[in-house]
Design an enzyme around this catalytic site. Sequence first.
Site, short mmCIF file in Angstrom:
data_model
loop_
_atom_site.label_atom_id
_atom_site.label_comp_id
_atom_site.label_asym_id
_atom_site.label_seq_id
_atom_site.Cartn_x
_atom_site.Cartn_y
_atom_site.Cartn_z
N ARG A 81 -21.72 10.34 5.74
CA ARG A 81 -21.89 8.91 5.55
C ARG A 81 -21.99 8.19 6.89
O ARG A 81 -21.56 8.74 7.92
CB ARG A 81 -20.71 8.33 4.74
CG ARG A 81 -20.59 8.92 3.34
CD ARG A 81 -19.34 8.44 2.64
NE ARG A 81 -18.13 8.87 3.33
CZ ARG A 81 -16.90 8.58 2.92
NH1 ARG A 81 -16.72 7.86 1.84
NH2 ARG A 81 -15.85 9.01 3.59
N GLY A 116 0.82 -1.21 0.00
CA GLY A 116 0.00 0.00 0.00
C GLY A 116 0.85 1.26 0.00
O GLY A 116 2.09 1.21 -0.05
N ASN A 124 -5.25 11.52 8.78
CA ASN A 124 -5.23 11.28 7.33
C ASN A 124 -3.87 11.65 6.75
O ASN A 124 -3.30 12.69 7.09
CB ASN A 124 -6.31 12.12 6.64
CG ASN A 124 -7.71 11.69 7.04
OD1 ASN A 124 -8.09 10.55 6.82
ND2 ASN A 124 -8.46 12.59 7.64
N VAL A 125 -3.37 10.79 5.89
CA VAL A 125 -2.08 11.03 5.25
C VAL A 125 -2.32 11.30 3.77
O VAL A 125 -2.93 10.49 3.07
CB VAL A 125 -1.13 9.83 5.45
CG1 VAL A 125 0.16 10.05 4.69
CG2 VAL A 125 -0.84 9.65 6.94
N VAL A 174 -8.54 11.75 -0.03
CA VAL A 174 -9.51 12.74 -0.48
C VAL A 174 -8.89 13.69 -1.49
O VAL A 174 -9.59 14.23 -2.36
CB VAL A 174 -10.09 13.52 0.74
CG1 VAL A 174 -9.04 14.43 1.36
CG2 VAL A 174 -11.31 14.31 0.35
N LYS A 211 -9.28 7.61 14.20
CA LYS A 211 -10.64 7.08 14.36
C LYS A 211 -10.74 6.07 15.52
O LYS A 211 -11.84 5.66 15.89
CB LYS A 211 -11.11 6.45 13.05
CG LYS A 211 -11.29 7.50 11.95
CD LYS A 211 -11.59 6.89 10.61
CE LYS A 211 -11.80 7.99 9.57
NZ LYS A 211 -10.62 8.85 9.35
N GLU A 233 -19.42 8.48 10.07
CA GLU A 233 -18.50 9.59 9.87
C GLU A 233 -18.71 10.68 10.92
O GLU A 233 -19.83 10.94 11.34
CB GLU A 233 -18.71 10.17 8.47
CG GLU A 233 -17.47 10.65 7.79
CD GLU A 233 -17.70 11.00 6.33
OE1 GLU A 233 -16.74 10.90 5.56
OE2 GLU A 233 -18.81 11.37 5.95
N LYS A 253 -9.81 -0.74 15.23
CA LYS A 253 -8.45 -0.22 15.45
C LYS A 253 -8.21 0.07 16.92
O LYS A 253 -7.10 -0.09 17.43
CB LYS A 253 -8.21 1.03 14.59
CG LYS A 253 -8.24 0.77 13.09
CD LYS A 253 -7.17 -0.21 12.64
CE LYS A 253 -5.80 0.42 12.57
NZ LYS A 253 -4.78 -0.51 12.01
N ASP A 303 -1.94 -13.76 4.14
CA ASP A 303 -2.98 -12.96 4.76
C ASP A 303 -2.75 -12.98 6.28
O ASP A 303 -2.47 -14.04 6.84
CB ASP A 303 -4.35 -13.57 4.42
CG ASP A 303 -5.51 -12.63 4.73
OD1 ASP A 303 -5.44 -11.92 5.75
OD2 ASP A 303 -6.49 -12.63 3.98
#
Length: 328
Positions: free
Chosen positions: A253, A14, A164-165, A172, A126, A256, A138, A60
């Site tokens: 959403r 990722g 957020n990174v 976004v 979050k 959120e 998490k 996995d």
Amino acid sequence: MFENQRILVTGGTGSWGQELITQLLPRQPKEVIIYSRNESTQVAMSRQFESDLLSFCIGDIRDREALTVACQEVDYIFHLAALKHVPICEEQPYEALKTNVIGTQNVIEAAIENRVKKVIYISTDKAANPSNFYGMTKAIGEKLIVYANLLRSQTQFVTVRGGNVLGTNGSVVHLFMDQIERKKLVNITDMRMTRFFLTLPDAITLLFKASIESVGGEIFIMTMPTCRIVDLAEVLIEASGMEYVSMIETGIRPGEKIHEILMSDYESQTTIVFDDQYLVILPTIDIPYVKKHYSRYPHVSFSSFSSEQNIMTKEEIKDILVRGGFLS
């Protein structure tokens, strides 16, 4: 710390994983093992880096046996693998549970069995006062990582919590830039919404710092800048040079929040100021060496760390987008 060491990265194909590898390879590790499920992204990553220090393992984190084999003779684990999208975790909670909670338990047990030196778990804002299933999984993962330090092993377990990174998959910024170019329209769920933001290179630099400084059992919080989502959209619209780009409010959403927090009121009771880049949440369970290690640091003087505080100006947002390589 990483020189001549064998390192395993779960979910390493990722965006976080790719930047981590970019900064990790110059530190001369013995080997970096990318452990993930997707063979196509592994092949693409192998061609991109063309490094003899990289090896790839299909697997996995839900598969404890395969993970245990992959961890043989490993010195450090960066645990990045997770289901991360809020709507998907809301719609498929069983799958989020199996990956984000059971998978993390598997990482802990595989690390202990193979006498790994340290496990670094990547968490999210979050997880602080979670309002959605992703955040809940998490948060449980964080608790498992803290508790793992009591399992009478030689392995240290530490959490790094960020917001957020910019530039990660599904970011976004990518979404807004695509909407501007294709539709001349930006969808914003709520005009009041704020978020924490950091560039990917900066996030990995901080991650290394926490990896080196941690002793096991604590949660390092990145003190990230914040911005209004509508301001971010306006900066991207202005930078595009396109006329008549409109914004539409689509509604929040499921799961959120209007504002995120990196530290809750409850957590502030056991949080210290490490430096100008990090806060550290000390464990509420008794891990004596942790409290002793951080005894000289001051406690935080505030009760929460919210994204509605210390909002960046549009010029500051533009600067961070330039540093992130999104704007020239």
